[in-house]
Design a protein around this motif. Structure first.
Motif, PDB file in Angstrom:
ATOM      1  N   ALA A  79      -5.019  -2.248 -16.881  1.00  0.00           N
ATOM      2  CA  ALA A  79      -4.358  -2.442 -17.919  1.00  0.00           C
ATOM      3  C   ALA A  79      -3.807  -1.394 -18.426  1.00  0.00           C
ATOM      4  O   ALA A  79      -2.438  -1.478 -18.765  1.00  0.00           O
ATOM      5  CB  ALA A  79      -5.170  -3.216 -19.099  1.00  0.00           C
ATOM      6  N   GLY A 106       4.250  -0.783 -16.593  1.00  0.00           N
ATOM      7  CA  GLY A 106       4.936  -1.922 -16.592  1.00  0.00           C
ATOM      8  C   GLY A 106       4.977  -2.954 -15.252  1.00  0.00           C
ATOM      9  O   GLY A 106       5.272  -4.076 -15.189  1.00  0.00           O
ATOM     10  N   GLU A 107       4.052  -2.463 -14.480  1.00  0.00           N
ATOM     11  CA  GLU A 107       3.792  -3.084 -13.430  1.00  0.00           C
ATOM     12  C   GLU A 107       3.086  -4.345 -13.466  1.00  0.00           C
ATOM     13  O   GLU A 107       2.017  -4.129 -14.307  1.00  0.00           O
ATOM     14  CB  GLU A 107       3.287  -2.110 -12.063  1.00  0.00           C
ATOM     15  CG  GLU A 107       4.499  -1.427 -11.531  1.00  0.00           C
ATOM     16  CD  GLU A 107       3.909  -0.614 -10.253  1.00  0.00           C
ATOM     17  OE1 GLU A 107       3.850  -1.127  -9.501  1.00  0.00           O
ATOM     18  OE2 GLU A 107       3.444   0.638 -10.676  1.00  0.00           O
ATOM     19  N   SER A 108       3.105  -5.352 -12.839  1.00  0.00           N
ATOM     20  CA  SER A 108       2.166  -6.414 -12.960  1.00  0.00           C
ATOM     21  C   SER A 108       0.820  -6.101 -11.930  1.00  0.00           C
ATOM     22  O   SER A 108       0.830  -5.278 -11.266  1.00  0.00           O
ATOM     23  CB  SER A 108       2.782  -7.640 -12.335  1.00  0.00           C
ATOM     24  OG  SER A 108       1.809  -8.535 -11.792  1.00  0.00           O
ATOM     25  N   GLN A 144      -0.795  -0.637 -16.162  1.00  0.00           N
ATOM     26  CA  GLN A 144       0.300  -1.871 -16.309  1.00  0.00           C
ATOM     27  C   GLN A 144       1.215  -1.309 -17.625  1.00  0.00           C
ATOM     28  O   GLN A 144       2.319  -1.512 -17.528  1.00  0.00           O
ATOM     29  CB  GLN A 144      -0.353  -3.111 -16.587  1.00  0.00           C
ATOM     30  CG  GLN A 144       0.568  -4.452 -16.362  1.00  0.00           C
ATOM     31  CD  GLN A 144      -0.125  -5.597 -16.498  1.00  0.00           C
ATOM     32  OE1 GLN A 144      -1.222  -5.659 -16.079  1.00  0.00           O
ATOM     33  NE2 GLN A 144       0.643  -6.601 -16.773  1.00  0.00           N
ATOM     34  N   LEU A 145       0.339  -1.094 -18.763  1.00  0.00           N
ATOM     35  CA  LEU A 145       0.848  -0.695 -20.005  1.00  0.00           C
ATOM     36  C   LEU A 145       2.060   0.629 -19.603  1.00  0.00           C
ATOM     37  O   LEU A 145       3.065   0.585 -20.143  1.00  0.00           O
ATOM     38  CB  LEU A 145      -0.186  -0.230 -20.943  1.00  0.00           C
ATOM     39  CG  LEU A 145       0.214  -0.066 -22.276  1.00  0.00           C
ATOM     40  CD1 LEU A 145       0.663  -1.650 -22.917  1.00  0.00           C
ATOM     41  CD2 LEU A 145      -0.779   0.508 -23.081  1.00  0.00           C
ATOM     42  N   LEU A 202      -1.397  -3.438 -27.829  1.00  0.00           N
ATOM     43  CA  LEU A 202      -0.695  -3.855 -26.524  1.00  0.00           C
ATOM     44  C   LEU A 202      -1.834  -3.778 -25.410  1.00  0.00           C
ATOM     45  O   LEU A 202      -1.951  -4.606 -24.372  1.00  0.00           O
ATOM     46  CB  LEU A 202       0.481  -2.692 -26.163  1.00  0.00           C
ATOM     47  CG  LEU A 202       1.794  -2.982 -27.137  1.00  0.00           C
ATOM     48  CD1 LEU A 202       2.735  -1.919 -26.682  1.00  0.00           C
ATOM     49  CD2 LEU A 202       2.457  -4.162 -26.597  1.00  0.00           C
ATOM     50  N   LEU A 203      -2.620  -2.588 -25.385  1.00  0.00           N
ATOM     51  CA  LEU A 203      -3.537  -2.806 -24.397  1.00  0.00           C
ATOM     52  C   LEU A 203      -4.749  -3.625 -24.713  1.00  0.00           C
ATOM     53  O   LEU A 203      -4.949  -4.436 -23.524  1.00  0.00           O
ATOM     54  CB  LEU A 203      -4.308  -1.261 -24.763  1.00  0.00           C
ATOM     55  CG  LEU A 203      -5.210  -0.980 -23.270  1.00  0.00           C
ATOM     56  CD1 LEU A 203      -4.460  -0.484 -22.176  1.00  0.00           C
ATOM     57  CD2 LEU A 203      -6.193   0.264 -23.813  1.00  0.00           C
ATOM     58  N   PHE A 207     -16.466  -4.583 -14.297  1.00  0.00           N
ATOM     59  CA  PHE A 207     -15.151  -4.939 -14.418  1.00  0.00           C
ATOM     60  C   PHE A 207     -14.320  -4.771 -15.615  1.00  0.00           C
ATOM     61  O   PHE A 207     -13.265  -4.669 -15.407  1.00  0.00           O
ATOM     62  CB  PHE A 207     -15.651  -6.795 -14.523  1.00  0.00           C
ATOM     63  CG  PHE A 207     -14.462  -7.486 -14.670  1.00  0.00           C
ATOM     64  CD1 PHE A 207     -14.124  -7.840 -15.948  1.00  0.00           C
ATOM     65  CD2 PHE A 207     -13.489  -7.671 -13.668  1.00  0.00           C
ATOM     66  CE1 PHE A 207     -12.897  -8.919 -16.088  1.00  0.00           C
ATOM     67  CE2 PHE A 207     -12.573  -8.707 -13.989  1.00  0.00           C
ATOM     68  CZ  PHE A 207     -12.251  -9.228 -15.342  1.00  0.00           C
ATOM     69  N   VAL A 226      -2.948  -6.954 -23.173  1.00  0.00           N
ATOM     70  CA  VAL A 226      -2.751  -6.908 -21.636  1.00  0.00           C
ATOM     71  C   VAL A 226      -4.170  -7.002 -21.159  1.00  0.00           C
ATOM     72  O   VAL A 226      -4.696  -7.908 -20.126  1.00  0.00           O
ATOM     73  CB  VAL A 226      -2.316  -5.405 -21.160  1.00  0.00           C
ATOM     74  CG1 VAL A 226      -2.549  -5.472 -19.406  1.00  0.00           C
ATOM     75  CG2 VAL A 226      -0.905  -5.478 -21.358  1.00  0.00           C
ATOM     76  N   PHE A 227      -5.327  -6.539 -21.637  1.00  0.00           N
ATOM     77  CA  PHE A 227      -6.612  -6.609 -21.033  1.00  0.00           C
ATOM     78  C   PHE A 227      -7.315  -8.020 -21.342  1.00  0.00           C
ATOM     79  O   PHE A 227      -7.859  -8.674 -20.552  1.00  0.00           O
ATOM     80  CB  PHE A 227      -7.644  -5.569 -21.841  1.00  0.00           C
ATOM     81  CG  PHE A 227      -8.914  -5.628 -21.682  1.00  0.00           C
ATOM     82  CD1 PHE A 227     -10.066  -5.927 -22.810  1.00  0.00           C
ATOM     83  CD2 PHE A 227      -9.440  -5.357 -20.413  1.00  0.00           C
ATOM     84  CE1 PHE A 227     -11.066  -6.047 -22.318  1.00  0.00           C
ATOM     85  CE2 PHE A 227     -10.907  -5.345 -20.419  1.00  0.00           C
ATOM     86  CZ  PHE A 227     -11.524  -5.735 -21.304  1.00  0.00           C
ATOM     87  N   GLY A 262       3.906 -11.977 -18.211  1.00  0.00           N
ATOM     88  CA  GLY A 262       3.765 -10.987 -19.312  1.00  0.00           C
ATOM     89  C   GLY A 262       3.844  -9.405 -18.983  1.00  0.00           C
ATOM     90  O   GLY A 262       4.183  -8.900 -19.992  1.00  0.00           O
ATOM     91  N   GLY A 263       3.527  -9.019 -17.918  1.00  0.00           N
ATOM     92  CA  GLY A 263       3.640  -7.791 -17.554  1.00  0.00           C
ATOM     93  C   GLY A 263       5.065  -7.275 -17.410  1.00  0.00           C
ATOM     94  O   GLY A 263       5.477  -6.302 -17.971  1.00  0.00           O
ATOM     95  N   VAL A 300     -10.663  -3.555 -15.165  1.00  0.00           N
ATOM     96  CA  VAL A 300      -9.564  -4.109 -15.809  1.00  0.00           C
ATOM     97  C   VAL A 300      -8.662  -3.162 -16.752  1.00  0.00           C
ATOM     98  O   VAL A 300      -7.697  -3.038 -17.121  1.00  0.00           O
ATOM     99  CB  VAL A 300     -10.250  -5.284 -16.619  1.00  0.00           C
ATOM    100  CG1 VAL A 300      -9.035  -6.140 -17.562  1.00  0.00           C
ATOM    101  CG2 VAL A 300     -10.508  -6.432 -15.573  1.00  0.00           C
ATOM    102  N   VAL A 327       0.222 -13.612 -16.726  1.00  0.00           N
ATOM    103  CA  VAL A 327      -0.183 -12.432 -16.569  1.00  0.00           C
ATOM    104  C   VAL A 327       1.006 -11.618 -15.984  1.00  0.00           C
ATOM    105  O   VAL A 327       1.298 -10.746 -16.580  1.00  0.00           O
ATOM    106  CB  VAL A 327      -1.550 -12.133 -16.105  1.00  0.00           C
ATOM    107  CG1 VAL A 327      -1.816 -10.705 -15.721  1.00  0.00           C
ATOM    108  CG2 VAL A 327      -2.667 -12.855 -16.846  1.00  0.00           C
ATOM    109  N   GLN A 341      -5.567 -10.588 -19.196  1.00  0.00           N
ATOM    110  CA  GLN A 341      -6.231 -10.467 -17.752  1.00  0.00           C
ATOM    111  C   GLN A 341      -7.716 -10.972 -17.671  1.00  0.00           C
ATOM    112  O   GLN A 341      -8.289 -11.646 -16.722  1.00  0.00           O
ATOM    113  CB  GLN A 341      -6.247  -9.024 -17.183  1.00  0.00           C
ATOM    114  CG  GLN A 341      -4.824  -8.501 -17.130  1.00  0.00           C
ATOM    115  CD  GLN A 341      -4.794  -7.445 -16.105  1.00  0.00           C
ATOM    116  OE1 GLN A 341      -5.816  -6.931 -15.527  1.00  0.00           O
ATOM    117  NE2 GLN A 341      -3.602  -6.731 -15.571  1.00  0.00           N
ATOM    118  N   LEU A 342      -8.581 -10.980 -18.841  1.00  0.00           N
ATOM    119  CA  LEU A 342      -9.859 -11.152 -18.809  1.00  0.00           C
ATOM    120  C   LEU A 342      -9.823 -12.699 -18.940  1.00  0.00           C
ATOM    121  O   LEU A 342     -10.504 -13.331 -18.300  1.00  0.00           O
ATOM    122  CB  LEU A 342     -10.642 -10.525 -20.111  1.00  0.00           C
ATOM    123  CG  LEU A 342     -12.158 -10.409 -20.100  1.00  0.00           C
ATOM    124  CD1 LEU A 342     -12.484  -9.813 -18.965  1.00  0.00           C
ATOM    125  CD2 LEU A 342     -12.406 -10.058 -21.608  1.00  0.00           C
TER     126      LEU A 342
END
Lengths: 379, 391
Positions: free
Chosen positions: A246, A253-255, A249-250, B115-116, A238, B119-120, B136-137, A242, B133, B123-124
């Motif tokens: 991530a 920029g997509e969700s 996404q970074l 930033l990672l 997981f 984001v991570f 945020g994206g 993720v 989330v 999501q977690l």
């Protein structure tokens, strides 16, 4: 002008105006002379630094001297590059490249050694992070993943079947101290497979249960998935998925909320390493032994599925992501004999195998009404 | 240290010597010392001379697992700068691969990694489908875009601060955040106007950048507007709009066809597709390319003409045809070499600009003094990360 003298331009680095000079290559360095041949500066060869690396074919060179502050000396004329390459080799392209390359290779070697230590030391960054995931979060992730399977692989809710399979799990868990209890789910699917999810959730797909010839075979599969749970392999998987998501996404920029990338799909598609699978098999053997369940039927399960072509890496079958079936069967059959007790009765086993069939056999109520007694006309 | 002045006969003697030994080069202007003179810019070198170096550096980059890339990039820039001659003396690039590497690592550690982690972690903690989330994206996208534009400004500052001529460094004043903000809101506005603000935006950002530049003690100015860009831009806009309209018409026709006949034959498809739309697409694409080249040439000429370095003006003689040839040939070079010869393409572009650039006005170089020097590494990592060039 002598053969070792060239025209040049001198700049003190304080103003943009430069001064024409004569540059003489002497024994120890460059003598910079003004128009009256009065030496105004002397730069030793060893002190020279080029603005750009010089080639032996260069017809000019822009030089600096760290000891002379900001001044620059531009020397031009045929043969300048060759002379500098001979007398100030540190100014050449190859010298500067070698210096950089040496440092780069040392760095690369250090990275390689570190990577080797991590690889052969079996260090897993994702597993290290997985150990930090709170239990409640892991449970929640596992439960949500199962919820996502709903449309493609609904859970089978036949009570008798669930009770029977739960008995297998209970038997396995009571054999030792495995911490928090595991949770078993059976989902209807045409592919024989089983997998572990975060939070100690184990999912069996109905076809695997149907194709198994005994409850002991199913127990071996469940024990293997328990092994993954004990090693926190689903949590590590997981973390990896993720992290990848991530990162995407970074970068884009997509969700992360995309139907094609549900966590369940990712977890199904991502694979454990072969070492992780071997470790789970080792756990399975210990769990089976502690629960006094014979390990040999599990070996037969592997061999049977191997001969059925399930060793094909491209298939979605249970064994396609695992080490060779022969290897696994040998591992299970090589275990010393121990007294085993039957896991389920014949009826319980029949209930277990019918766990999803009972749902299929029962038609919806609307259909039942239609199929009822034909209406008769009233006289 | 050096005699500040020479009498004219001695100076002439040295000039004659230089002329006889460098017969194949341009003869420098014979101006008496200390008085203003027009500046001469030229190119000395062959971009294709970088070919062997490109392949060698590719090998070195591979065997060092990529770490050599920072030094390779520095080496290319040094060699390219050396080919640019102002008053027959080369530009100097003083940046180092170490600076790029350190800058890149700092960018990774202090920007990308946090930033990672955000984001991570979100999501977690919240799960991937949580509304926060998703929001945020969306927000993160704009943050990254803003940081990119700030990075562009800072990367320009880094490159300029490492560029010298006769020991005097160029530079860029503060203004990164303002530049980033302006880039962001004008991007949004351009989208809302279907792209019509693009030329205005381009010139506005260029003005911000140029107005912050300096060479030693001499500031740059930008005195120009976007009016002349709108004709070629309109050409591009109309061509592109026609092409897209035609593509939509074709897609619509195919959609209607598949609704009637899920598996149409090739002949049926050809009959259903409006031929006018197909011809429109085929015609619009080359028109758009021509328009882009025309626009690019005009833009370059405008930028050069609008830029003032103290009393000096500049002009560029770029044309649409030559820009088109340069662009296409560079694409081919990069395409056939799988990107390995990118430095050759860059050097060709720089040569194109330098050989068409001329200065006007007089420059009293005696009055151009060393200005503030910017030694910081800000922008080095961004320059490395985004491979930004200032030409």
């Amino acid at each position: 002008m002598s053969a070792l003298s060239f025209e040049g331009r001198w700049n003190d680095g304080e103003r943009a105006k430069s001064t024409p000079v004569i540059v003489a290559f002497e024994a120890e360095g460059l003598a910079v002379k003004d128009a009256d041949s009065v030496q105004a500066a002397f730069w030793a060869f060893e002190d020279l630094s080029p603005a750009a690396p010089i080639r032996s074919t260069s017809a000019d060179a822009l030089l600096r001297n760290p000891k002379a502050s900001r001044a620059t000396l531009f020397v031009q004329g045929p043969g300048v590059g060759a002379l500098l390459a001979e007398r100030a080799p540190q100014t050449t392209t190859s010298a500067s490249r070698f210096k950089i390359l040496r440092r780069s290779l040392v760095f690369t070697l250090a990275v390689g050694i570190l990577a080797g230590v991590l690889l052969f030391g079996h260090f897993s960054a994702s597993k290290a992070v997985a150990n930090w995931i709170p239990q409640s979060t892991a449970d929640e992730i596992g439960a949500r993943s199962i919820g996502m399977f709903g449309p493609i692989a609904p859970e089978c809710e036949n009570q008798q079947g669930n009770i029977a399979l739960q008995r297998i799990l209970d038997r396995l868990q009571t054999g030792g101290d495995y911490g928090r209890p595991f949770k078993l789910h059976v989902a209807r699917a045409s592919v024989p497979n089983a997998f572990a999810l975060p939070g100690r959730h184990i999912v069996l797909l109905s076809t695997l249960v149907k194709q198994a010839r005994s409850a002991e075979e199913v127990a071996g599969v469940i024990a293997h998935e328990m092994g993954h749970g004990l090693e926190k392999d689903p949590e590590a998987l997981f973390v990896r998925s993720v992290s990848m998501q991530a990162l995407v996404q970074l970068l884009t920029g997509e969700s992360g909320n995309q139907t094609a990338l549900t966590f369940g799909a990712i977890l199904l598609q991502l694979r454990y390493s072969r070492d992780a699978e071997r470790l789970a098999d080792a756990h399975a053997i210990e769990i089976l032994k502690a629960a006094r369940i014979d390990a040999k039927p599990t070996a037969e399960f592997f061999l049977r599925n191997a001969s059925g072509g399930a060793d094909d890496e491209s298939s979605m079958s249970y064994l396609s992501t695992h080490p060779s079936s022969l290897e696994r069967a040998k591992l299970f059959t090589s275990q010393p004999d121990y007294p085993g007790e039957s896991v389920l009765s014949e009826k319980e086993w029949a209930d277990a195998q019918a766990i999803c069939e009972a749902v299929e056999a029962k038609p919806p109520k609307a259909e039942q009404k239609k199929v009822g007694k034909p209406k008769t006309r009233k006289a | 240290m050096i005699a500040a002045s020479l009498d004219s006969s001695e100076y002439t003697a040295i000039e004659d010597t230089m002329a006889s030994l460098t017969a194949e080069r341009d003869t420098p202007p014979a101006s008496p010392p200390g008085s203003p003179s027009p500046l001469h810019i030229s190119w000395d070198g062959n971009p294709w001379s970088l070919t062997g170096l490109c392949f060698l550096n590719m090998l070195l980059i591979i065997i060092t697992l990529g770490i050599y890339w920072f030094w390779a990039r520095t080496e290319y820039r040094r060699l390219m700068w050396q080919m640019v001659r102002v008053e027959h003396e080369p530009l100097e690039y003083s940046g180092t691969g170490t600076e790029l590497l350190i800058g890149y690592l700092r960018l990774f550690a202090f920007v990308l990694l946090p930033l990672l982690a955000v984001v991570f972690g979100s999501q977690l903690a919240l799960g991937p489908r949580h509304p926060l989330v998703a929001a945020g994206g969306f927000f993160l996208y704009f943050i990254l875009l803003f940081l990119y534009f700030v990075g562009v400004f800072r990367a320009h500052r880094y490159i300029l601060s490492r560029t010298r001529w006769r020991g005097i460094a160029f530079g860029l004043d503060k203004g990164a955040v303002g530049y980033g903000g302006a880039s962001l809101w004008t991007s949004l506005l351009t989208g809302l106007t279907a792209g019509w603000l693009w030329p205005w935006r381009t010139v506005m950002l260029r003005r911000k950048l140029t107005s912050a530049m300096f060479f030693g003690s001499v500031p740059f100015k930008f005195l120009g507007s976007s009016g002349s860009l709108y004709l070629p831009f309109a050409f591009i806009w109309v061509s592109t709009a026609l092409a897209f309209s035609a593509i939509f018409a074709i897609q619509f026709a195919l959609l209607r066809l598949t609704q009637i006949n899920p598996k149409p034959s090739a002949s049926l498809i050809l009959q259903s597709v409006p031929h006018t739309a197909v011809w429109l697409v085929l015609a619009a694409v080359p028109f758009a390319i021509i328009g882009l080249s025309w626009y690019e040439a005009r833009k370059l000429n405008l930028f050069a003409h609008a830029t003032k370095i103290g009393p000096l003006g500049s002009d560029l003689a770029a044309t649409g045809g030559t820009v088109l040839w340069l662009t296409v040939s560079n694409w081919l070079i990069m395409g056939f070499s799988l990107g390995i010869l990118r430095p050759v393409a860059q050097a060709r572009r720089l040569r194109y600009l330098v050989t068409r650039l001329s200065f006007s006005g007089v420059a009293n170089l005696d009055t151009v003094l060393r200005g503030q020097e910017q030694a910081g590494l800000q922008g080095a990592g961004l320059e490395a990360a985004f491979s930004i060039e200032i030409f």
